[in-house]
Design a protein around this motif. Structure first.
Motif, PDB file in Angstrom:
ATOM      1  N   GLN A 120     -14.711  -4.176  -9.798  1.00  0.00           N
ATOM      2  CA  GLN A 120     -13.721  -3.235 -10.321  1.00  0.00           C
ATOM      3  C   GLN A 120     -14.312  -1.831 -10.473  1.00  0.00           C
ATOM      4  OE1 GLN A 120     -12.250  -4.910 -13.972  1.00  0.00           O
ATOM      5  NE2 GLN A 120     -11.379  -6.723 -12.969  1.00  0.00           N
ATOM      6  N   VAL A 121     -15.564  -1.784 -10.921  1.00  0.00           N
ATOM      7  CA  VAL A 121     -16.236  -0.478 -11.046  1.00  0.00           C
ATOM      8  C   VAL A 121     -16.364   0.182  -9.678  1.00  0.00           C
ATOM      9  CG1 VAL A 121     -18.412   0.656 -11.643  1.00  0.00           C
ATOM     10  CG2 VAL A 121     -17.479  -1.107 -13.150  1.00  0.00           C
ATOM     11  N   LEU A 122     -16.754  -0.597  -8.684  1.00  0.00           N
ATOM     12  CA  LEU A 122     -16.914  -0.058  -7.338  1.00  0.00           C
ATOM     13  C   LEU A 122     -15.563   0.362  -6.748  1.00  0.00           C
ATOM     14  CD1 LEU A 122     -18.807   0.527  -4.959  1.00  0.00           C
ATOM     15  CD2 LEU A 122     -18.451  -1.834  -4.192  1.00  0.00           C
ATOM     16  N   LYS A 136     -14.365   4.054  -5.377  1.00  0.00           N
ATOM     17  CA  LYS A 136     -13.791   4.318  -4.055  1.00  0.00           C
ATOM     18  C   LYS A 136     -12.442   5.040  -4.174  1.00  0.00           C
ATOM     19  CE  LYS A 136     -16.990   2.150  -1.647  1.00  0.00           C
ATOM     20  NZ  LYS A 136     -17.875   2.851  -0.680  1.00  0.00           N
ATOM     21  N   LEU A 137     -11.656   4.675  -5.192  1.00  0.00           N
ATOM     22  CA  LEU A 137     -10.374   5.344  -5.394  1.00  0.00           C
ATOM     23  C   LEU A 137     -10.563   6.818  -5.734  1.00  0.00           C
ATOM     24  CD1 LEU A 137      -8.387   2.654  -7.442  1.00  0.00           C
ATOM     25  CD2 LEU A 137      -7.888   3.421  -5.111  1.00  0.00           C
ATOM     26  N   ARG A 138     -11.519   7.103  -6.611  1.00  0.00           N
ATOM     27  CA  ARG A 138     -11.762   8.498  -7.006  1.00  0.00           C
ATOM     28  C   ARG A 138     -12.211   9.345  -5.821  1.00  0.00           C
ATOM     29  NH1 ARG A 138     -13.966   5.882 -11.455  1.00  0.00           N
ATOM     30  NH2 ARG A 138     -16.083   6.116 -10.618  1.00  0.00           N
ATOM     31  N   ASN A 139     -12.918   8.722  -4.915  1.00  0.00           N
ATOM     32  CA  ASN A 139     -13.392   9.447  -3.733  1.00  0.00           C
ATOM     33  C   ASN A 139     -12.419   9.349  -2.558  1.00  0.00           C
ATOM     34  OD1 ASN A 139     -16.404  10.411  -4.206  1.00  0.00           O
ATOM     35  ND2 ASN A 139     -16.214   8.409  -5.174  1.00  0.00           N
ATOM     36  N   ARG A 140     -11.231   8.734  -2.809  1.00  0.00           N
ATOM     37  CA  ARG A 140     -10.187   8.606  -1.793  1.00  0.00           C
ATOM     38  C   ARG A 140     -10.730   7.961  -0.516  1.00  0.00           C
ATOM     39  NH1 ARG A 140      -5.793  11.363  -3.416  1.00  0.00           N
ATOM     40  NH2 ARG A 140      -4.892  11.261  -1.314  1.00  0.00           N
ATOM     41  N   LEU A 171      -7.583  -7.878  -8.436  1.00  0.00           N
ATOM     42  CA  LEU A 171      -7.936  -6.661  -9.156  1.00  0.00           C
ATOM     43  C   LEU A 171      -6.869  -6.357 -10.197  1.00  0.00           C
ATOM     44  CD1 LEU A 171      -9.082  -4.506  -6.106  1.00  0.00           C
ATOM     45  CD2 LEU A 171     -10.558  -5.464  -7.877  1.00  0.00           C
ATOM     46  N   PRO A 172      -7.190  -5.569 -11.204  1.00  0.00           N
ATOM     47  CA  PRO A 172      -6.186  -5.219 -12.223  1.00  0.00           C
ATOM     48  C   PRO A 172      -4.983  -4.513 -11.609  1.00  0.00           C
ATOM     49  CG  PRO A 172      -8.392  -4.628 -12.966  1.00  0.00           C
ATOM     50  CD  PRO A 172      -8.521  -5.031 -11.535  1.00  0.00           C
ATOM     51  N   ALA A 173      -3.844  -4.640 -12.278  1.00  0.00           N
ATOM     52  CA  ALA A 173      -2.596  -4.082 -11.751  1.00  0.00           C
ATOM     53  C   ALA A 173      -2.665  -2.565 -11.638  1.00  0.00           C
ATOM     54  CB  ALA A 173      -1.431  -4.494 -12.658  1.00  0.00           C
ATOM     55  N   ASN A 174      -3.323  -1.915 -12.589  1.00  0.00           N
ATOM     56  CA  ASN A 174      -3.380  -0.449 -12.531  1.00  0.00           C
ATOM     57  C   ASN A 174      -4.172   0.033 -11.316  1.00  0.00           C
ATOM     58  OD1 ASN A 174      -5.791  -1.429 -13.558  1.00  0.00           O
ATOM     59  ND2 ASN A 174      -6.160   0.392 -14.824  1.00  0.00           N
ATOM     60  N   GLN A 175      -5.242  -0.683 -10.973  1.00  0.00           N
ATOM     61  CA  GLN A 175      -6.011  -0.298  -9.792  1.00  0.00           C
ATOM     62  C   GLN A 175      -5.217  -0.571  -8.511  1.00  0.00           C
ATOM     63  OE1 GLN A 175      -9.885  -2.227 -10.022  1.00  0.00           O
ATOM     64  NE2 GLN A 175     -10.764  -0.392 -10.975  1.00  0.00           N
ATOM     65  N   GLN A 176      -4.456  -1.651  -8.503  1.00  0.00           N
ATOM     66  CA  GLN A 176      -3.617  -1.926  -7.336  1.00  0.00           C
ATOM     67  C   GLN A 176      -2.555  -0.837  -7.163  1.00  0.00           C
ATOM     68  OE1 GLN A 176      -2.007  -5.902  -7.409  1.00  0.00           O
ATOM     69  NE2 GLN A 176      -4.013  -6.847  -7.813  1.00  0.00           N
ATOM     70  N   GLY A 177      -1.996  -0.393  -8.293  1.00  0.00           N
ATOM     71  CA  GLY A 177      -1.006   0.684  -8.222  1.00  0.00           C
ATOM     72  C   GLY A 177      -1.618   1.983  -7.715  1.00  0.00           C
ATOM     73  N   GLN A 178      -2.822   2.288  -8.163  1.00  0.00           N
ATOM     74  CA  GLN A 178      -3.504   3.496  -7.680  1.00  0.00           C
ATOM     75  C   GLN A 178      -3.775   3.404  -6.181  1.00  0.00           C
ATOM     76  OE1 GLN A 178      -7.049   4.069 -10.017  1.00  0.00           O
ATOM     77  NE2 GLN A 178      -5.926   4.174 -11.957  1.00  0.00           N
ATOM     78  N   TYR A 179      -4.105   2.209  -5.739  1.00  0.00           N
ATOM     79  CA  TYR A 179      -4.374   2.018  -4.314  1.00  0.00           C
ATOM     80  C   TYR A 179      -3.104   2.225  -3.490  1.00  0.00           C
ATOM     81  CZ  TYR A 179      -5.533  -0.403   0.036  1.00  0.00           C
ATOM     82  OH  TYR A 179      -5.714  -0.729   1.365  1.00  0.00           O
ATOM     83  N   ILE A 180      -1.973   1.722  -3.996  1.00  0.00           N
ATOM     84  CA  ILE A 180      -0.699   1.885  -3.278  1.00  0.00           C
ATOM     85  C   ILE A 180      -0.321   3.362  -3.205  1.00  0.00           C
ATOM     86  CG2 ILE A 180       1.779   1.395  -3.396  1.00  0.00           C
ATOM     87  CD1 ILE A 180       1.018  -1.336  -4.618  1.00  0.00           C
ATOM     88  N   ARG A 181      -0.478   4.083  -4.323  1.00  0.00           N
ATOM     89  CA  ARG A 181      -0.171   5.519  -4.310  1.00  0.00           C
ATOM     90  C   ARG A 181      -1.077   6.270  -3.340  1.00  0.00           C
ATOM     91  NH1 ARG A 181       0.580   4.640  -9.897  1.00  0.00           N
ATOM     92  NH2 ARG A 181      -1.564   5.324 -10.339  1.00  0.00           N
ATOM     93  N   LEU A 182      -2.346   5.838  -3.275  1.00  0.00           N
ATOM     94  CA  LEU A 182      -3.273   6.478  -2.339  1.00  0.00           C
ATOM     95  C   LEU A 182      -2.838   6.242  -0.899  1.00  0.00           C
ATOM     96  CD1 LEU A 182      -5.948   8.035  -1.968  1.00  0.00           C
ATOM     97  CD2 LEU A 182      -7.140   5.838  -1.966  1.00  0.00           C
ATOM     98  N   LEU A 183      -2.350   5.036  -0.626  1.00  0.00           N
ATOM     99  CA  LEU A 183      -1.857   4.741   0.720  1.00  0.00           C
ATOM    100  C   LEU A 183      -0.648   5.613   1.063  1.00  0.00           C
ATOM    101  CD1 LEU A 183      -2.088   0.827   0.897  1.00  0.00           C
ATOM    102  CD2 LEU A 183      -3.375   2.473   2.268  1.00  0.00           C
TER     103      LEU A 183
END
Length: 380
Positions: A315-317, A321-325, A344-356
């Protein structure tokens, strides 16, 4: 023989200087010498003997001036005057002289001054002494460190005992000189003898470990491995072990990474420490942008079946990766989670979807507007 002398020096005796000298000497010749040949012969002999005597006298004077006894006497007088000068200095003057000599790398003069201070019980300040100790230990000058230890034991025994006989400086000097075996054995002895200074010795150990890894000495690393395991197993102190493992684990050299794996495999205590501190280690190393080390840590956690710690580090990694896009890195972590049956936690999954989504929007190129041409006629 006399005829030969006359023949060789005949032209020389006609010079004015020789003529005057001859007249002076002739006055000293007895009147019985009436024969001219005898007079010339006696004159030549006296003149020659006079020159030889002058040269002999001059040589003896020069020899007396530069004789061994006189040189020894002069040097001893110089040394005694210098010693007397040092003995008459105040403590502040001595400190200033030592610091000035240290800045100019005058080690011999510093040794002479320290010996004089030791003989006359002159007190050198603690700050000046420690500066000397630090300088000579880093440069590996063990003889100078021993000289300072001897001085402190004579002039200020309380300071000497309070600082553990300054043995840690001698240990550092041996290590920086290249004799890590002796240096670490001294440090181990100090650790056992002076319990109150163990925290300080741990810091010294960490500095020596960092220097050994940076200098890329394979033989030295083997020696350090031996002592960190000894500290952990016999003295119940795991700090040197974890420091050594951390530096090898975060290194970019393959040999260091293999050594970190060996330590982790051979020490159950180290495994437990890594298990407890895995998340902290990951956060700290990612601040240095060393995500490769985190990947190696994930492999180790998976190897020793530390799954809960594995998920936390993952999760830390993923957040890094999300912060560095880093879409590719995020995608690999998602696939890895699917393969292992992790989520993975739901919030990280949501961030990943928004990044996509954001990435797709930026990738879509706006279609240029089609220019509609109007019918027109050229007028002539």
């Amino acid at each position: 023989m006399q005829a030969t002398k006359l023949k060789i020096l005949f032209h020389f005796f006609r010079t004015p200087y020789v003529t005057n000298t001859k007249n002076k000497i002739s006055g000293l010749i007895p009147k019985a010498c009436d024969n001219s040949t005898n007079l010339d012969t006696v004159t030549v002999d006296l003149f020659t003997n006079d020159l030889l005597q002058q040269q002999r006298t001059k040589f003896q004077q020069n020899n007396r001036l530069f004789g061994d006894n006189d040189i020894k006497c002069y040097s001893s007088e110089t040394e005694s005057s210098k010693t007397k000068e040092y003995a008459e200095m105040s403590s502040e003057q001595i400190n200033n002289v030592i610091l000035d000599l240290l800045a100019r790398n005058k080690d011999k003069q510093i040794s002479e001054l320290i010996n004089t201070c030791s003989g006359y019980r002159k007190l050198v300040s603690e700050s000046t002494l420690k500066k000397l100790f630090r300088t000579y230990s880093i440069t590996g000058k063990t003889d100078k460190v021993i000289l300072l230890q001897k001085y402190c034991s004579i002039v200020d025994p309380n300071l000497y005992k309070r600082n553990g006989e300054f043995m840690h400086y001698l240990a550092k000097a041996h290590c920086y000189k290249g004799n890590s075996e002796k240096g670490l054995s001294i440090l181990s002895h100090c650790y056992k003898k002076y319990v109150g200074l163990r925290g300080f010795y741990r810091i010294i150990f960490r500095e020596l470990i960092q220097d050994s890894v940076l200098n890329r000495s394979e033989a030295t690393l083997v020696i350090f491995k031996k002592y960190v395991l000894e500290f952990s197993n016999k003295l119940e102190d795991n700090y040197p072990l974890i420091c050594f493992w951390y530096i090898c684990w975060s290194s970019t050299w393959f040999s260091d990474q293999m050594l970190a794996n060996e330590l982790l495999e051979n020490s159950e205590k180290l495994q437990n420490i890594v298990k407890d501190k895995a998340t902290t280690f990951s956060i700290n190393i990612l601040r240095e942008y060393n995500d490769d080390a985190v990947l190696r840590l994930l492999q180790s956690l998976l190897k020793y079946k530390m799954m809960s710690e594995y998920v936390k580090v993952l999760q830390v990694l993923f957040g890094y990766k999300l912060r560095n896009r880093d879409l590719r890195g995020c995608r690999e972590i998602i696939l890895n989670c699917e393969a292992l049956g992790l989520s993975l936690p739901a919030n990280q999954q949501g961030q990943y979807i928004r990044l996509l989504i954001d990435n797709k929007l930026t990738d879509e190129k706006p279609t240029p507007m089609k220019i509609v041409s109007k019918d027109f006629k050229l007028k002539f």
